[in-house]
Design an enzyme around this catalytic site. Structure first.
Site, short mmCIF file in Angstrom:
data_model
loop_
_atom_site.label_atom_id
_atom_site.label_comp_id
_atom_site.label_asym_id
_atom_site.label_seq_id
_atom_site.Cartn_x
_atom_site.Cartn_y
_atom_site.Cartn_z
N CYS A 173 -3.38 11.14 1.02
CA CYS A 173 -2.68 9.86 0.86
C CYS A 173 -1.25 10.04 0.38
CB CYS A 173 -3.43 8.99 -0.14
SG CYS A 173 -5.17 8.89 0.22
N LYS A 190 0.82 -1.21 0.00
CA LYS A 190 0.00 0.00 0.00
C LYS A 190 0.86 1.26 0.00
CE LYS A 190 -3.02 3.14 0.58
NZ LYS A 190 -4.15 3.50 -0.24
#
Ligand code: SAJ
Length: 419
Positions: free
Chosen positions: A257, A203
């Site tokens: 993010c 991720k």
């Protein structure tokens, strides 16, 4: 069907809760923000995401989604809480810790706990395990722990929640299997089973890959400004090579993010990550660079500037960590009278927004900071007629240069293109 408790009703948790509910699970959505829960209980959606309103309505009216501020006993717990970084760029896992502590008293043998929040590699197998394992609950036997990162793109969350491949990483193989079984009926993409720490690393490297490549594109834009050649053309031509995929330059990297996740990798081994840290620094320099370039191009004391687009990227209403906010601050500090228009954003605390006509009336220049589709449809003749001077600085390579030039605009793009 299981009872599922989703902790954290934000951009990831709320759509996930709705999706499980419409697939027939009984879902308890939990958020510690009482006002958010009250809004959801009234039927008001606190987020702006295409398709979410309909899905939320379907989930609520089916009676399968309820929202509260406290968790309860359930078969499955999905943690989708914020994992910000502190002022020192160190990961702040306090929300993960608090969520784990809140569910601990409710855990029964057989419970499955999934961390969806992005986190530093190792978090699930160490911090979460230490917080949740007990004499009565052994990981892999009576308690199942996994990391299943969300990988959805804001603006396309509902489509990508279903269509994207999912990486499912358990602390043990039995944990992986339990988590994979939960997601399989919802996900049309492939489910890739692995370990929790690998899933966490996957991720964060995905977003770090993007951040480093955007930094490279931004550095190229600065070089092209210096050479006075168009970065857009350089990138387009280089990308014809079958193994090159340059990203696009812009006023910086925003959202919740990409500007944050690289720090989760850097935190694991600070001394070994100069490239990742340098990419962050390059991207963080961009708002100031764009403001300086725009002011040099406008070349006028105290100009009136119409900023178009304040969200962190095109076609979303989200202004979290938007680099455009920094550019606006820098333009103001440089003496510009700035009016901000964004057709998607409803409001920004402390920054008044105006409609398009008010923004461009008697303006000396336009500065485009988010590439919303609607800006491409603007009629440069009509826009120019309302302005004092026809000048456009495009930090997103977003408008048709020839069209605006034909309407008498002096145009400059980030990355060295003169009008
Ligand atoms: N940006 C550029 N140049 C580019 C691409 C992006 O300057 O070539 C800027 C954007 O304008 C924006 C920022 O980067 O300010 C981030 O935008 P984005 O579209 O790259 O990413 P996010 O933050 O909206 O969503 C990302 C996605 N990750 C990847 O594409 C690898 C999404 O799939 C993740 O789920 C999400 O982060 C997340 O939650 O981690």
């Amino acid at each position: 069907m299981s009872t599922i408790c989703v902790l954290g009703l934000g951009y990831v948790g709320l759509p996930t809760a709705c999706l499980f509910a419409v697939h027939g699970h009984d879902v308890l959505g939990v958020d510690t923000a009482a006002d958010r829960v009250a809004a959801l209980q009234r039927g008001d959606l606190p987020l702006d995401e295409p398709g979410l309103q309909m899905l939320f309505q379907a989930a609520s009216t089916s009676g399968r989604l309820t929202c509260r501020t406290e968790p309860a006993a359930c078969d499955v717990y999905i943690l989708a809480v914020p994992t910000p970084i502190g002022l020192d760029n160190r990961p702040d896992l306090s929300h993960v810790r608090a969520a784990a502590e809140a569910i601990r008293p409710h855990l029964r043998p057989g419970a499955l706990v999934i961390l969806e929040s992005t986190c530093p590699p190792g978090t699930t197998a160490t911090l979460l395990r230490d917080l949740l394992e007990s004499d009565a609950l052994t990981v892999g036997e009576t308690l199942f722990l996994a990391h299943c990162p969300e990988r959805v793109l804001p603006g396309r969350i509902l489509t990508e929640l279903v269509a994207n491949d999912r990486v499912v990483g358990g602390v043990t193989p039995a944990c992986t299997q339990r988590a994979a079984e939960l997601y399989a009926p919802l996900v049309e993409g492939r489910i890739h089973g692995t370990t929790a720490t690998i899933a966490e690393t996957v991720k964060v490297i995905e977003n770090t890959y993007r951040d480093v490549n955007i930094a490279l594109a931004n550095e190229l834009a600065v070089i092209c400004d210096h050479l006075d050649i168009p970065a857009g053309e350089v990138i387009a031509l280089a990308n014809h090579h079958p193994r090159v995929h340059l990203h696009q330059p812009g006023p910086g990297v925003g959202g919740h993010c990409i500007a944050i996740d690289p720090w989760f990798l850097a935190a694991v081994h600070p001394a070994a990550t100069p490239l990742i840290q340098m990419a962050r620094a390059r991207n963080d320099m961009m708002p100031r660079y764009v403001a300086d370039q725009a002011m040099a191009f406008i070349d006028q004391g105290h100009p009136t500037v119409a900023v178009l687009g304040i969200s962190y990227k095109g076609n979303v209403a989200d202004t979290r960590e938007s680099p455009a906010l920094d550019v606006v601050g820098d333009l103001m500090r440089a003496g510009a009278d700035v009016r901000v228009h964004d057709p998607l954003v409803e409001g920004v605390p402390g920054l008044p927004l105006t409609d398009l006509d008010a923004a461009i009336a008697d303006a000396d220049a336009i500065v485009i900071l988010a590439d919303h589709r609607s800006f491409r449809d603007l009629d440069p003749q009509r826009v120019g007629a309302a302005m004092r001077r026809r000048r456009l600085y495009d930090a997103r390579q977003s408008v048709d240069l020839a069209l605006w030039q034909a309407a008498g605009f002096d145009v400059r793009r980030l990355g060295g293109h003169h009008g």
